[in-house]
Design a protein around this motif. Structure first.
Motif, mmCIF file in Angstrom:
data_model
loop_
_atom_site.group_PDB
_atom_site.id
_atom_site.type_symbol
_atom_site.label_atom_id
_atom_site.label_comp_id
_atom_site.label_asym_id
_atom_site.label_seq_id
_atom_site.Cartn_x
_atom_site.Cartn_y
_atom_site.Cartn_z
ATOM 1 N N LYS A 71 0.830 -1.208 0.000
ATOM 2 C CA LYS A 71 0.000 0.000 0.000
ATOM 3 C C LYS A 71 0.867 1.262 0.000
ATOM 4 C CE LYS A 71 -3.543 2.434 2.664
ATOM 5 N NZ LYS A 71 -4.329 2.449 3.915
ATOM 6 N N TYR A 72 0.569 2.155 -0.916
ATOM 7 C CA TYR A 72 1.263 3.438 -0.977
ATOM 8 C C TYR A 72 0.249 4.554 -0.778
ATOM 9 C CZ TYR A 72 5.134 0.768 -2.927
ATOM 10 O OH TYR A 72 6.133 -0.146 -3.110
ATOM 11 N N ILE A 73 0.721 5.655 -0.234
ATOM 12 C CA ILE A 73 -0.127 6.817 0.035
ATOM 13 C C ILE A 73 0.155 7.890 -1.008
ATOM 14 C CG2 ILE A 73 -0.631 8.664 1.694
ATOM 15 C CD1 ILE A 73 0.207 6.716 3.919
ATOM 16 N N GLU A 74 -0.906 8.482 -1.529
ATOM 17 C CA GLU A 74 -0.752 9.591 -2.466
ATOM 18 C C GLU A 74 -0.447 10.858 -1.668
ATOM 19 O OE1 GLU A 74 -0.635 10.931 -6.452
ATOM 20 O OE2 GLU A 74 -0.966 8.900 -5.667
ATOM 21 N N LEU A 75 0.726 11.416 -1.868
ATOM 22 C CA LEU A 75 1.123 12.597 -1.113
ATOM 23 C C LEU A 75 0.431 13.839 -1.670
ATOM 24 C CD1 LEU A 75 4.983 12.058 -0.666
ATOM 25 C CD2 LEU A 75 3.091 11.197 0.716
ATOM 26 N N PRO A 76 0.186 14.842 -0.807
ATOM 27 C CA PRO A 76 -0.423 16.095 -1.302
ATOM 28 C C PRO A 76 0.430 16.700 -2.405
ATOM 29 C CG PRO A 76 -0.360 16.046 1.105
ATOM 30 C CD PRO A 76 0.445 14.870 0.646
ATOM 31 N N ASP A 77 -0.242 17.301 -3.377
ATOM 32 C CA ASP A 77 0.477 17.897 -4.490
ATOM 33 C C ASP A 77 1.229 19.145 -4.026
ATOM 34 O OD1 ASP A 77 1.113 17.530 -7.167
ATOM 35 O OD2 ASP A 77 -0.340 19.013 -7.850
ATOM 36 N N TRP A 78 2.341 19.418 -4.667
ATOM 37 C CA TRP A 78 3.120 20.625 -4.383
ATOM 38 C C TRP A 78 2.484 21.803 -5.116
ATOM 39 C CZ3 TRP A 78 7.090 22.132 -1.321
ATOM 40 C CH2 TRP A 78 7.796 23.284 -1.671
ATOM 41 N N ASP A 79 2.142 22.836 -4.372
ATOM 42 C CA ASP A 79 1.424 23.974 -4.960
ATOM 43 C C ASP A 79 2.399 25.102 -5.285
ATOM 44 O OD1 ASP A 79 -0.337 25.893 -5.763
ATOM 45 O OD2 ASP A 79 -1.191 26.280 -3.779
ATOM 46 N N GLU A 80 2.589 25.362 -6.561
ATOM 47 C CA GLU A 80 3.398 26.517 -6.948
ATOM 48 C C GLU A 80 2.608 27.403 -7.922
ATOM 49 O OE1 GLU A 80 7.025 25.055 -8.591
ATOM 50 O OE2 GLU A 80 6.065 24.122 -10.331
ATOM 51 N N SER A 81 1.309 27.404 -7.707
ATOM 52 C CA SER A 81 0.432 28.157 -8.616
ATOM 53 C C SER A 81 0.588 29.666 -8.458
ATOM 54 C CB SER A 81 -1.036 27.778 -8.366
ATOM 55 O OG SER A 81 -1.402 28.055 -7.019
ATOM 56 N N ARG A 82 1.097 30.103 -7.295
ATOM 57 C CA ARG A 82 1.181 31.553 -7.051
ATOM 58 C C ARG A 82 2.623 32.062 -7.015
ATOM 59 N NH1 ARG A 82 -2.350 31.737 -1.683
ATOM 60 N NH2 ARG A 82 -1.222 29.768 -1.426
ATOM 61 N N VAL A 83 3.553 31.273 -7.519
ATOM 62 C CA VAL A 83 4.943 31.722 -7.523
ATOM 63 C C VAL A 83 5.405 32.014 -8.942
ATOM 64 C CG1 VAL A 83 5.490 30.401 -5.440
ATOM 65 C CG2 VAL A 83 5.878 29.357 -7.685
ATOM 66 N N THR A 84 6.474 32.784 -9.036
ATOM 67 C CA THR A 84 7.022 33.147 -10.346
ATOM 68 C C THR A 84 8.516 32.844 -10.357
ATOM 69 O OG1 THR A 84 7.470 35.402 -9.612
ATOM 70 C CG2 THR A 84 5.335 34.995 -10.642
ATOM 71 N N ASP A 85 9.092 32.899 -11.548
ATOM 72 C CA ASP A 85 10.542 32.746 -11.661
ATOM 73 C C ASP A 85 11.232 33.997 -11.136
ATOM 74 O OD1 ASP A 85 10.622 30.179 -12.846
ATOM 75 O OD2 ASP A 85 10.003 31.064 -14.754
ATOM 76 N N SER A 86 12.304 33.801 -10.397
ATOM 77 C CA SER A 86 13.032 34.934 -9.842
ATOM 78 C C SER A 86 13.916 35.575 -10.904
ATOM 79 C CB SER A 86 13.913 34.480 -8.674
ATOM 80 O OG SER A 86 14.807 35.505 -8.314
ATOM 81 N N ASP A 87 13.944 36.910 -10.893
ATOM 82 C CA ASP A 87 14.883 37.613 -11.759
ATOM 83 C C ASP A 87 15.922 38.355 -10.905
ATOM 84 O OD1 ASP A 87 13.326 39.553 -10.660
ATOM 85 O OD2 ASP A 87 12.799 40.535 -12.550
ATOM 86 N N GLU A 88 16.034 37.947 -9.627
ATOM 87 C CA GLU A 88 16.956 38.619 -8.711
ATOM 88 C C GLU A 88 17.827 37.603 -7.971
ATOM 89 O OE1 GLU A 88 15.574 41.954 -6.391
ATOM 90 O OE2 GLU A 88 13.678 41.937 -7.461
ATOM 91 N N GLU A 89 18.480 36.757 -8.715
ATOM 92 C CA GLU A 89 19.384 35.776 -8.105
ATOM 93 C C GLU A 89 20.494 36.465 -7.307
ATOM 94 O OE1 GLU A 89 20.524 31.756 -7.360
ATOM 95 O OE2 GLU A 89 18.735 32.615 -8.316
ATOM 96 N N VAL A 90 20.803 37.704 -7.677
ATOM 97 C CA VAL A 90 21.838 38.458 -6.976
ATOM 98 C C VAL A 90 21.481 38.648 -5.500
ATOM 99 C CG1 VAL A 90 20.882 40.731 -7.550
ATOM 100 C CG2 VAL A 90 23.316 40.498 -7.068
ATOM 101 N N VAL A 91 20.178 38.727 -5.181
ATOM 102 C CA VAL A 91 19.749 38.880 -3.791
ATOM 103 C C VAL A 91 20.144 37.652 -2.981
ATOM 104 C CG1 VAL A 91 17.769 39.159 -2.259
ATOM 105 C CG2 VAL A 91 17.844 40.375 -4.457
ATOM 106 N N ILE A 92 19.926 36.465 -3.556
ATOM 107 C CA ILE A 92 20.310 35.229 -2.877
ATOM 108 C C ILE A 92 21.813 35.190 -2.664
ATOM 109 C CG2 ILE A 92 20.376 32.708 -3.069
ATOM 110 C CD1 ILE A 92 17.764 32.817 -4.579
ATOM 111 N N GLN A 93 22.559 35.546 -3.686
ATOM 112 C CA GLN A 93 24.014 35.527 -3.563
ATOM 113 C C GLN A 93 24.501 36.490 -2.482
ATOM 114 O OE1 GLN A 93 26.141 33.456 -4.958
ATOM 115 N NE2 GLN A 93 24.504 32.407 -6.055
ATOM 116 N N HIS A 94 23.911 37.659 -2.424
ATOM 117 C CA HIS A 94 24.303 38.645 -1.415
ATOM 118 C C HIS A 94 24.010 38.108 -0.007
ATOM 119 C CE1 HIS A 94 24.965 42.569 0.461
ATOM 120 N NE2 HIS A 94 23.862 42.335 1.156
ATOM 121 N N ASN A 95 22.814 37.570 0.193
ATOM 122 C CA ASN A 95 22.448 37.019 1.500
ATOM 123 C C ASN A 95 23.351 35.851 1.880
ATOM 124 O OD1 ASN A 95 20.407 38.875 1.723
ATOM 125 N ND2 ASN A 95 18.764 37.459 1.199
#
Length: 534
Positions: A413-437
């Motif tokens: 028996k396997y369990i169906e895991l909840p779906d991952w919701d990324e319906s409200r996210v966008t691609d980042s255009d500020e990778e520099v922020v991550i690098q700075h942090n």
């Protein structure tokens, strides 16, 4: 809907702990191994020194236990230390059966019986380190990978980041782990993995510091995921700084193994004078915390960029036979270690604290285990003794395997895991922020929560990490995941845990040294954090 994979056992991490566990379990279970990078990218592959076990007739388990307890500065769990030392030899013999070729003595007069060459490292009172020249980790990793790749019940998913564990409350009202959300870096899509048992074998978190001997993947992922799932962590203030990383602009994170000092290498100031006898009667063979602090002290006192490690008094033949990897690496950088000392600095090397587990590797969450550097077993206490790390991986992989085999549900028996919701996210255009942090985090952790600490430095670090957490959480909620974002999110979480643990310890013990409380406390306590504490 995201793709879902199903298995009996999910192992997150592909080092010595994860691979050993997979091989123990695959006789009776379908296993998936998750590797964040390529399967050889973890810390195991780069381990030089060796693995501690009693093979010499003049040595004893009692001596191995005693040495470990002394190095751990009063905070080891003596029962765990005894258990590990007692099981060390059988686990090494299992490795040998898998095909790992440890160095042997040239011995023609012992009735053909194999006698392994044993070296000695800091904190050990005897020669008890089995090794494969100065590339033991590589020998172990490549052998285990070969065995895993030839096993039909083990699947290896390379270039997959674990994002978070999936848990649910069961009828017994306890939280149960049922798998994980993962990010497939090949397709750049989030997927789900259901597992009856999940094991964290993700290694440590030394990438939280600016200077580290660890590969890039050591970003504390397992510790952070376990914490978010509700597990307790312990002794996160004890970060081991390896005393001798090669100091050269092109050396990267190249480590100079402790076995060099075990074979007579001497630490020197820039003027050539020796300094370790002034700090400890064991000199270069003192435990790592003492050696690292001595180097740090001399560098700051003299305003020097580095100290030096010198083994040039040994014969070139001896050096090239015992340390071929180091010889070739340093020579490629213009340093001939047979003729001159090597420039060195300390660097973050090992996370002695971690996710709290019992002797079977079980965490506070049902069906979730943790083994290896990600875990806190009580073996290392306030300071890990050299060559006990790979040993811990092997011993607790075996212990966890035995417990998992007893309790693995015999059901399809396997369990169906909840779906991952990324319906409200966008691609980042500020990778520099991550690098700075990213750079800001690693720099202030090095400056404020490094080899020598103060209360004021820790308070500054906590303030900075809380600000970063707010920024990163906002970023995480609004943009699609990436490797750098996931690692940064985990490192900031681990940094907070390290700082809180360090602020709670009002003494200097082992790897935690604070100028405000330079003495040992009469009370010997673990530092345990749970989600209710923060």
């Amino acid at each position: 809907m995201n793709q879902q994979h199903n298995c009996d056992v999910l192992i997150i991490g592909s080092g010595a702990a994860g691979l050993s566990l997979a091989l123990h379990l695959a006789k009776n279970a379908d296993v998936v191994i998750l590797s964040k990078g390529r399967v050889n990218d973890g810390s195991t592959f780069y381990a030089q020194g060796g693995i501690a076990a009693v093979f010499d007739e003049n040595d004893s388990i009692e001596s191995h236990v005693s040495d470990t307890l002394i190095a751990g500065a009063g905070l080891c769990n003596e029962d765990i230390v005894q258990y590990t030392a007692e099981n060390a030899r059988s686990c090494l013999e299992w490795l040998i059966e898998q095909g790992v070729n440890f160095d042997q003595e040239d011995n023609d007069n012992d009735n053909g019986k194999v006698k392994y060459h044993l070296t000695r490292e800091g904190g050990h009172s005897h020669r008890r380190i089995l090794h494969a020249a100065d590339a033991t980790g590589q020998a172990v990793q490549t052998t285990l990978v070969d065995r895993v790749n030839n096993h039909n019940r083990i699947r290896v998913f390379e270039r997959y980041n674990a994002i978070d564990l999936v848990c649910q409350n069961s009828e017994d009202k306890n939280k149960h782990c049922i798998g994980a959300y993962v990010w497939n870096r090949n397709s750049e899509k989030v997927e789900r993995i259901f597992a009856k048992k999940t094991i964290l074998a993700t290694g440590g978190a030394s990438k939280v510091y600016q200077y580290t001997s660890n590969p890039d993947v050591a970003s504390g992922d397992g510790i952070a995921m376990a914490w978010r799932a509700g597990c307790r962590v312990a002794n996160m203030e004890f970060n081991q700084f390896h005393p001798t990383c090669l100091f050269h602009p092109e050396a990267g994170t190249f480590l100079l193994t402790e076995a060099l000092r075990g074979e007579g290498a001497i630490l020197r100031r820039p003027d050539g004078s020796r300094f370790m006898p002034s700090f400890d009667e064991r000199a270069e063979l003192a435990p790592r915390d003492i050696v690292a602090r001595a180097i740090d002290y001399e560098m700051k006192r003299l305003g020097a960029d580095c100290m030096y490690l010198d083994i040039s008094h040994k014969s070139p033949e001896f050096i090239m036979q015992h340390f071929p990897t180091i010889y070739e690496k340093t020579l490629s950088l213009g340093i001939d270690m047979t003729k001159q000392p090597m420039p060195i600095v300390p660097a973050a090397h090992y996370t002695c604290g971690g996710v709290m587990i019992n002797k079977q590797g079980k965490t506070d969450v049902e069906n979730l285990y943790a083994i290896g550097e990600v875990s806190y077993t009580g073996l290392h206490g306030a300071n890990r003794m050299a060559s006990n790390s790979l040993l811990e991986c092997l011993v607790f992989a075996k212990a966890a395997a035995e417990d998992i085999e007893k309790h693995l549900p015999n059901t399809e028996k396997y369990i169906e895991l909840p779906d991952w919701d990324e319906s409200r996210v966008t691609d980042s255009d500020e990778e520099v922020v991550i690098q700075h942090n990213w750079h800001e985090l690693r720099l202030f952790m090095w400056d404020y929560v490094g080899i020598v600490r103060t209360t004021k430095r820790l308070e500054r670090a906590l303030h900075r990490v809380e600000l970063l957490q707010q920024e990163i959480e906002d970023y995480y909620q609004n943009f699609r995941v990436s490797n750098n974002l996931l690692e940064l999110r985990n490192l900031v979480q681990v940094a907070e845990l390290i700082i809180h643990c360090a602020m709670q310890r009002k003494e200097s013990r082992g790897l935690h040294y604070t100028l405000d409380y330079p003495e040992l406390s009469d009370e010997i306590n673990m530092t345990i954090l749970s989600s209710e504490d923060l």
